[in-house]
Design a protein around this motif. Structure first.
Motif, PDB file in Angstrom:
ATOM      1  N   TYR A 145       0.806  -1.485   0.034  1.00 37.79           N
ATOM      2  CA  TYR A 145       0.025  -0.100  -0.120  1.00 37.79           C
ATOM      3  C   TYR A 145       0.746   1.296  -0.176  1.00 37.79           C
ATOM      4  CZ  TYR A 145      -3.408   3.628   1.008  1.00 37.79           C
ATOM      5  OH  TYR A 145      -4.121   4.756   0.962  1.00 37.79           O
ATOM      6  N   ARG A 146       1.967   1.288   0.858  1.00 33.12           N
ATOM      7  CA  ARG A 146       2.716   2.596   0.851  1.00 33.12           C
ATOM      8  C   ARG A 146       3.516   2.618  -0.410  1.00 33.12           C
ATOM      9  NH1 ARG A 146       6.825   3.271   5.674  1.00 33.12           N
ATOM     10  NH2 ARG A 146       7.911   1.617   4.713  1.00 33.12           N
ATOM     11  N   PRO A 147       3.865   1.656  -0.946  1.00 31.05           N
ATOM     12  CA  PRO A 147       4.649   1.902  -2.476  1.00 31.05           C
ATOM     13  C   PRO A 147       3.751   2.421  -3.542  1.00 31.05           C
ATOM     14  CG  PRO A 147       5.320  -0.258  -1.502  1.00 31.05           C
ATOM     15  CD  PRO A 147       4.359   0.279  -0.647  1.00 31.05           C
ATOM     16  N   LEU A 148       2.408   1.759  -3.582  1.00 25.39           N
ATOM     17  CA  LEU A 148       1.368   2.595  -4.476  1.00 25.39           C
ATOM     18  C   LEU A 148       1.184   3.965  -4.046  1.00 25.39           C
ATOM     19  CD1 LEU A 148      -0.649   2.046  -6.674  1.00 25.39           C
ATOM     20  CD2 LEU A 148      -2.263   1.414  -4.726  1.00 25.39           C
ATOM     21  N   TYR A 149       1.150   4.077  -2.656  1.00 25.97           N
ATOM     22  CA  TYR A 149       1.103   5.636  -2.474  1.00 25.97           C
ATOM     23  C   TYR A 149       2.052   6.495  -2.797  1.00 25.97           C
ATOM     24  CZ  TYR A 149      -0.465   9.696   0.868  1.00 25.97           C
ATOM     25  OH  TYR A 149      -0.770  10.646   1.172  1.00 25.97           O
ATOM     26  N   ARG A 150       3.148   6.126  -2.808  1.00 23.70           N
ATOM     27  CA  ARG A 150       4.408   6.779  -3.269  1.00 23.70           C
ATOM     28  C   ARG A 150       4.226   6.994  -4.859  1.00 23.70           C
ATOM     29  NH1 ARG A 150       9.273   5.205   1.327  1.00 23.70           N
ATOM     30  NH2 ARG A 150       8.080   6.401   3.003  1.00 23.70           N
ATOM     31  N   ALA A 151       4.056   5.953  -5.378  1.00 25.24           N
ATOM     32  CA  ALA A 151       4.093   5.827  -6.858  1.00 25.24           C
ATOM     33  C   ALA A 151       3.051   6.928  -7.501  1.00 25.24           C
ATOM     34  CB  ALA A 151       3.663   4.074  -7.203  1.00 25.24           C
ATOM     35  N   MET A 152       1.895   6.918  -6.736  1.00 27.15           N
ATOM     36  CA  MET A 152       0.889   7.826  -7.255  1.00 27.15           C
ATOM     37  C   MET A 152       1.629   9.348  -7.040  1.00 27.15           C
ATOM     38  SD  MET A 152      -1.696   6.248  -8.654  1.00 27.15           S
ATOM     39  CE  MET A 152      -2.629   4.918  -8.520  1.00 27.15           C
ATOM     40  N   ARG A 153       1.911   9.395  -6.045  1.00 20.85           N
ATOM     41  CA  ARG A 153       2.688  10.917  -6.002  1.00 20.85           C
ATOM     42  C   ARG A 153       3.847  11.140  -7.052  1.00 20.85           C
ATOM     43  NH1 ARG A 153       5.084  11.105   0.035  1.00 20.85           N
ATOM     44  NH2 ARG A 153       5.751  13.148  -0.901  1.00 20.85           N
ATOM     45  N   THR A 154       4.650  10.414  -6.865  1.00 22.15           N
ATOM     46  CA  THR A 154       5.957  10.397  -7.892  1.00 22.15           C
ATOM     47  C   THR A 154       5.936  10.075  -9.219  1.00 22.15           C
ATOM     48  OG1 THR A 154       7.078   8.545  -6.705  1.00 22.15           O
ATOM     49  CG2 THR A 154       7.257  10.720  -5.585  1.00 22.15           C
ATOM     50  N   ASP A 155       4.918   9.136  -9.452  1.00 20.42           N
ATOM     51  CA  ASP A 155       4.787   8.366 -10.704  1.00 20.42           C
ATOM     52  C   ASP A 155       6.228   7.737 -11.094  1.00 20.42           C
ATOM     53  OD1 ASP A 155       3.752   8.071 -13.074  1.00 20.42           O
ATOM     54  OD2 ASP A 155       4.367   9.438 -14.405  1.00 20.42           O
ATOM     55  N   SER A 156       6.690   6.969  -9.915  1.00 20.28           N
ATOM     56  CA  SER A 156       7.692   6.329  -9.935  1.00 20.28           C
ATOM     57  C   SER A 156       7.307   4.638 -10.723  1.00 20.28           C
ATOM     58  CB  SER A 156       8.440   6.207  -8.681  1.00 20.28           C
ATOM     59  OG  SER A 156       9.382   5.224  -8.675  1.00 20.28           O
ATOM     60  N   ALA A 157       8.216   4.434 -11.714  1.00 19.56           N
ATOM     61  CA  ALA A 157       8.158   3.101 -12.407  1.00 19.56           C
ATOM     62  C   ALA A 157       8.278   2.071 -11.378  1.00 19.56           C
ATOM     63  CB  ALA A 157       8.712   2.911 -13.486  1.00 19.56           C
ATOM     64  N   MET A 158       9.545   2.519 -10.631  1.00 20.85           N
ATOM     65  CA  MET A 158      10.132   1.343  -9.631  1.00 20.85           C
ATOM     66  C   MET A 158       8.978   0.751  -8.492  1.00 20.85           C
ATOM     67  SD  MET A 158      13.608   1.191  -7.545  1.00 20.85           S
ATOM     68  CE  MET A 158      13.108   2.490  -6.532  1.00 20.85           C
ATOM     69  N   LYS A 159       8.225   1.999  -7.944  1.00 22.95           N
ATOM     70  CA  LYS A 159       7.466   1.934  -7.051  1.00 22.95           C
ATOM     71  C   LYS A 159       6.482   1.068  -7.510  1.00 22.95           C
ATOM     72  CE  LYS A 159       9.385   4.104  -3.730  1.00 22.95           C
ATOM     73  NZ  LYS A 159       9.820   3.641  -2.541  1.00 22.95           N
ATOM     74  N   PHE A 160       5.820   1.409  -8.554  1.00 25.51           N
ATOM     75  CA  PHE A 160       4.725   0.522  -9.211  1.00 25.51           C
ATOM     76  C   PHE A 160       4.998  -0.956  -9.387  1.00 25.51           C
ATOM     77  CE2 PHE A 160       2.732   4.734 -10.904  1.00 25.51           C
ATOM     78  CZ  PHE A 160       1.390   4.317 -10.478  1.00 25.51           C
ATOM     79  N   GLY A 161       6.410  -1.081  -9.815  1.00 26.12           N
ATOM     80  CA  GLY A 161       6.829  -2.629  -9.863  1.00 26.12           C
ATOM     81  C   GLY A 161       6.690  -3.338  -8.549  1.00 26.12           C
TER      82      GLY A 161
END
Length: 267
Positions: free
Chosen positions: A173-189
């Protein structure tokens, strides 16, 4: 000299108004000059009409290229500003959720882009659904324990919740939260990898086969059938837990599909 050879002073000279303008200097052609003067053809103060015809394709291509480069520059500038705002450091000790006992930082309305807030709320509902499933699983196992199911299944159910809730928050959940904020492909993965494990656990818990976990420590359909034959009340709790795990599995699959479509649409 004969009178027939004398010029007649009253005779009129035949003038062709349509004769060539380059006539002999001695010819008295007044009508063409009057027409030219009246209409203004070939005169010094003739009216002119300017028709803008851009016949230089290189100049036009240069203008388009400059306009495109300026647009890209502005777009990159806006993107850098958004990334700067999204990547702004937020103190880790700024806990604001849950309101009655803050333990985590959570602010979708102010930190997640508007177009992604609905999806983030959906993922948050999925995480809360897991918390609900594991909490109700403990309650159902307590009822089964009271009815003589043994204390081991109670300890296993407590371990599932104590490990499942924080790990699910940290791992997906926290990786998705940060991925939505920064649009990070690594966080999405990172989210996709662990959310698939979460989905597999929910499906496994809804079935609850007695192979890895101790059979009745999860309120799946197989455990519900087994418990219901011995204690009806405990069986009802297990059936409710089975329904919750089924709903959580469906919701998790929907969230996974939505996040994947969002990720592919942004790349």
């Amino acid at each position: 000299m004969s009178r027939s050879e004398d010029a007649n002073p009253f005779a009129t000279e035949d003038v062709n108004p349509f004769s060539n303008a380059n006539a002999a200097p001695g010819s008295k052609s007044r009508i063409p000059q009057m027409v030219a003067t009246t209409l203004g053809f070939g005169q010094k103060h003739d009216a002119t009409v300017d028709i803008p015809l851009d016949s230089d394709p290189k100049k036009k291509a240069t203008e388009l290229s400059n306009w495109e480069s300026d647009l890209k520059r502005r777009e990159n500038d806006i993107k850098r500003r958004e990334e700067a705002v999204a990547g702004a450091a937020i103190p880790e000790d700024d806990r604001n959720w849950p309101p009655f006992f803050p333990i985590i930082h959570h602010d979708i309305a102010n930190e997640i882009p508007v177009h992604a807030q609905k999806l983030q709320y959906l993922a948050f509902a999925s995480w809360l659904g897991l918390v609900l499933c594991l909490t109700f699983n403990v309650i159902a196992v307590i009822v089964c324990w009271i009815k003589g199911g043994g204390v081991k299944i109670f300890f296993l159910a407590v371990i599932y919740e104590l490990l499942g809730v924080p790990l699910s928050y940290v791992l997906w959940y926290r990786p998705l939260y940060r991925a939505m904020r920064t649009d990070s492909a690594m966080k999405f993965g990172w989210f996709f990898m662990f959310y698939l494990l979460h989905l597999g656990f929910c499906i496994f818990a809804a079935i609850a086969p007695p192979i890895v976990f101790h059979g009745k420590s999860l309120t799946g359909i197989l455990a519900a059938i087994d418990v219901f034959s011995d204690h009806a009340l405990a069986g009802i709790f297990y059936l409710v837990g089975f329904g919750l795990f089924c709903l959580e599995s469906l919701l998790s699959f929907w969230v996974l599909q939505k996040v994947y479509m969002y990720f592919r649409g942004n790349k």
